[in-house]
Design an enzyme around this catalytic site. Structure first.
Site, mmCIF file in Angstrom:
data_model
loop_
_atom_site.group_PDB
_atom_site.id
_atom_site.type_symbol
_atom_site.label_atom_id
_atom_site.label_comp_id
_atom_site.label_asym_id
_atom_site.label_seq_id
_atom_site.Cartn_x
_atom_site.Cartn_y
_atom_site.Cartn_z
ATOM 1 N N GLU A 221 50.933 39.599 61.134
ATOM 2 C CA GLU A 221 50.044 40.768 61.047
ATOM 3 C C GLU A 221 48.640 40.263 61.342
ATOM 4 O O GLU A 221 48.058 39.550 60.519
ATOM 5 C CB GLU A 221 50.131 41.394 59.663
ATOM 6 C CG GLU A 221 51.554 41.825 59.362
ATOM 7 C CD GLU A 221 51.634 43.037 58.455
ATOM 8 O OE1 GLU A 221 52.629 43.745 58.535
ATOM 9 O OE2 GLU A 221 50.704 43.252 57.657
ATOM 10 N N CYS B 91 41.056 44.548 58.548
ATOM 11 C CA CYS B 91 41.776 44.460 59.824
ATOM 12 C C CYS B 91 41.711 45.792 60.549
ATOM 13 O O CYS B 91 41.704 45.830 61.772
ATOM 14 C CB CYS B 91 43.220 44.046 59.596
ATOM 15 S SG CYS B 91 44.098 45.085 58.438
HETATM 16 P P1 NAD Z 1 42.978 33.033 59.119
HETATM 17 O O1 NAD Z 1 43.875 33.112 60.295
HETATM 18 O O2 NAD Z 1 41.787 32.158 59.201
HETATM 19 O O3 NAD Z 1 43.785 32.529 57.838
HETATM 20 C C1 NAD Z 1 44.924 33.204 57.347
HETATM 21 C C2 NAD Z 1 45.772 32.243 56.528
HETATM 22 O O4 NAD Z 1 46.339 31.253 57.394
HETATM 23 C C3 NAD Z 1 44.987 31.482 55.453
HETATM 24 O O5 NAD Z 1 45.774 31.409 54.293
HETATM 25 C C4 NAD Z 1 44.810 30.113 56.087
HETATM 26 O O6 NAD Z 1 44.641 29.071 55.148
HETATM 27 C C5 NAD Z 1 46.121 29.957 56.848
HETATM 28 N N1 NAD Z 1 46.104 29.012 57.959
HETATM 29 C C6 NAD Z 1 45.063 28.626 58.737
HETATM 30 N N2 NAD Z 1 45.468 27.741 59.685
HETATM 31 C C7 NAD Z 1 46.805 27.559 59.508
HETATM 32 C C8 NAD Z 1 47.815 26.787 60.178
HETATM 33 N N3 NAD Z 1 47.522 26.026 61.239
HETATM 34 N N4 NAD Z 1 49.083 26.865 59.727
HETATM 35 C C9 NAD Z 1 49.398 27.654 58.690
HETATM 36 N N5 NAD Z 1 48.495 28.401 58.008
HETATM 37 C C10 NAD Z 1 47.217 28.371 58.413
HETATM 38 O O7 NAD Z 1 42.559 34.527 58.777
HETATM 39 P P2 NAD Z 1 41.589 35.073 57.627
HETATM 40 O O8 NAD Z 1 40.179 34.730 57.967
HETATM 41 O O9 NAD Z 1 42.108 34.708 56.287
HETATM 42 O O10 NAD Z 1 41.804 36.659 57.771
HETATM 43 C C11 NAD Z 1 41.092 37.442 58.672
HETATM 44 C C12 NAD Z 1 41.981 37.888 59.812
HETATM 45 O O11 NAD Z 1 43.151 38.511 59.300
HETATM 46 C C13 NAD Z 1 41.325 38.948 60.675
HETATM 47 O O12 NAD Z 1 41.604 38.658 62.024
HETATM 48 C C14 NAD Z 1 42.013 40.231 60.241
HETATM 49 O O13 NAD Z 1 42.006 41.254 61.205
HETATM 50 C C15 NAD Z 1 43.388 39.749 59.933
HETATM 51 N N6 NAD Z 1 44.072 40.656 59.032
HETATM 52 C C16 NAD Z 1 45.117 41.392 59.503
HETATM 53 C C17 NAD Z 1 45.767 42.292 58.671
HETATM 54 C C18 NAD Z 1 46.897 43.143 59.175
HETATM 55 O O14 NAD Z 1 47.550 43.766 58.361
HETATM 56 N N7 NAD Z 1 47.171 43.193 60.457
HETATM 57 C C19 NAD Z 1 45.354 42.425 57.343
HETATM 58 C C20 NAD Z 1 44.297 41.646 56.883
HETATM 59 C C21 NAD Z 1 43.673 40.767 57.731
#
Ligand code: NAD
Length: 456
Positions: A228, A262
């Site tokens: 997502e 998001c």
């Molecule tokens: P992010 O991608 O930086 O991090 C998300 C998660 O992934 C964190 O827990 C992080 O520690 C982990 N992560 C980072 N690198 C990783 C790797 N290489 N392997 C495994 N895990 C890893 O995102 P964020 O800053 O936490 O969230 C913001 C983003 O999320 C925005 O783009 C937003 O649009 C999206 N978002 C989408 C939805 C949806 O329902 N579509 C909902 C909320 C947020």
């Protein structure tokens, strides 16, 4: 790992990060515990979720305070998020039994044949979560996953660690065994360690960039993967609307949660006939927003959770202005302790600007004038994302016709930035694969098993 308040830069605490060995141990505990959890009567698992709901109700003020402290979300919006999770839990409590029941889909008496479908849990799943709505995006996964009989290795975002720990404590106090729901703490390195375990499903919420890394890592094993991801969600304002009320609703959709949702409105297209009136009403609305201490009940715009986002927002504004945009209000970092960006509105924007193409994820929005509905549809679809899209119009037929042509997981008529537990939450294009919420979002944590029974 230090936990920092983004509104004040104060250190709130320190936690021990889970390295690869710790993640491995947690995986093994979950693997050993899952079969017993799955054989419990479903009612027992639902009872734990009911008890978890009680905990949320009892502790709401303290939980909202913690969330506000660690992500900078205005306190009223933190309480709204927890209250919103209660509604989602109510949906899961009401719908899980019916959705997951065994079904006979065909019988043939002469052949003594019965065909049935049952729903088996996936097993041990990884739930890698984002910080912007930790109760929502986490709860959309771990609640139905637990109800269906899975064990969950939950990785809260490193920016919402204290909330993640509180969620784990409450689930355990509610009767979910310690080894059935396990939090793994840390940043992307911990998340990556989790992906290296032989889990049975990967449920990720976060950015497109990380989503691509997750998809690449997951391609080594044949497991279910849901991603997502982000959005660049458009709204189109038709020429038959009440401009003032549309401007108020869309400003809220763009700036709620300090634009860090998001499904925040990230692009606005306005029919030329109402463009100037809409801009005036919209800018007046935005200038009215109270920016400040997230713990103050009156605050509407809080802190930017991740410091690096400030430079991204500034770059988008500078790029747009350099290419001819007009800055109507805001436009820069607010100089005070912590991470702050002024609510910003730009007009005379177009799709050559990063502002109209890349996710902003902050209190910054562009408004573009369009000639007609066809141009609006074309611009709305001109994006690598497709999470949500909306139309404000008095004429419902016209709105429906436009929304029919828009490529998005969710579409809105006269509303925006809205999620319902009863409807599937999903995206098209780079907004992701898979879904949560609705009855599909319960089934998704199971494997439908096909039974061909002869001689019954
Ligand atoms: P992010 O991608 O930086 O991090 C998300 C998660 O992934 C964190 O827990 C992080 O520690 C982990 N992560 C980072 N690198 C990783 C790797 N290489 N392997 C495994 N895990 C890893 O995102 P964020 O800053 O936490 O969230 C913001 C983003 O999320 C925005 O783009 C937003 O649009 C999206 N978002 C989408 C939805 C949806 O329902 N579509 C909902 C909320 C947020």
């Amino acid at each position: 790992m230090k936990i920092q308040n983004p509104a004040t830069a104060a250190i709130l605490g320190e936690v021990t990060v889970d390295g690869h060995a710790a993640v491995r141990r947690k995986y093994e505990l979950a693997r050993a515990a899952q079969p017993k959890w799955a054989t419990l009567p479903q009612k027992k698992r639902l009872d734990t979720i009911r008890a978890f709901r009680e905990q949320l109700v009892t502790r709401i003020d303290a939980l909202a305070h913690t969330l506000t402290q660690e992500v900078g979300k205005p306190i009223r919006q933190s309480r709204n998020e927890i209250n919103g999770l209660l509604a989602r839990i109510d949906f899961f409590l009401a719908e899980s039994a019916r959705t997951l029941r065994d079904q006979t889909v065909h019988t043939d008496v002469a052949q003594k044949l019965e065909e049935r479908i049952s729903h088996e849990p996936l097993g041990v799943i990884a739930n890698i979560s984002a910080w912007n709505y930790p109760y929502f995006v986490g709860g959309n996964v771990f609640i139905p996953a637990l109800v269906a009989g899975n064990a969950v290795l939950y990785k809260p975002s490193e920016f919402a660690t204290l909330t993640g720990m509180a969620i784990a404590d409450m689930l355990h106090a509610s009767g979910v065994p310690d080894d059935v729901f396990i939090a793994t703490l840390g940043d992307g390195t911990t998340g990556y360690a989790l992906l290296r375990q032989p889990v049975d499903g990967i449920f990720f919420t976060g950015s497109l960039a990380t989503g691509m890394k997750i998809a690449a890592a997951a391609s080594k094993r044949m497991v279910k993967v849901q991603l997502e991801l982000g959005g660049k969600d458009p709204i189109y304002v038709c020429d038959d609307v009440d401009v003032k009320s549309a401007a108020a609703a869309i400003a809220d959709g763009a700036f709620y949660n300090t634009g860090q949702s998001c499904c925040s409105v990230e692009r606005i297209y306005v029919h030329h006939a109402v463009h100037d009136a809409f801009v005036a009403a919209f800018v007046a609305e935005v200038k009215h927003f109270k920016v400040g201490d997230p713990l103050d009940e009156k605050t509407y715009i809080g802190a930017i959770t991740r410091a690096p986002q400030l430079a991204i927002l500034k770059r988008q504004v500078t790029d747009a202005v350099r290419k001819g945009a007009t800055l109507q209000t805001g436009g820069d970092v607010i100089k005070r302790r912590g991470n702050w960006f002024a609510p910003t509105v730009l007009t005379k924007v177009d799709h050559s600007m990063a502002l109209m193409r890349d996710e902003s994820f902050g209190p910054v929005i562009g408004i573009q004038q369009v000639q007609d509905d066809a141009e609006a549809v074309s611009l709305m679809n001109d994006s690598e994302y497709g999470l949500t899209a909306g139309v404000y119009a008095a004429d419902g037929k016209r709105a429906r016709k436009i929304l029919d042509q828009v490529h998005a997981g969710s579409v809105y008529w006269n509303c925006c930035d809205r999620v319902s537990p009863r409807l599937p939450w999903s995206g098209v294009k780079n907004s992701g694969i898979g879904l949560t919420l609705s009855t599909y979002g319960i089934e998704t944590f199971t494997r439908p098993k096909a039974w061909h029974l002869k001689g019954a």
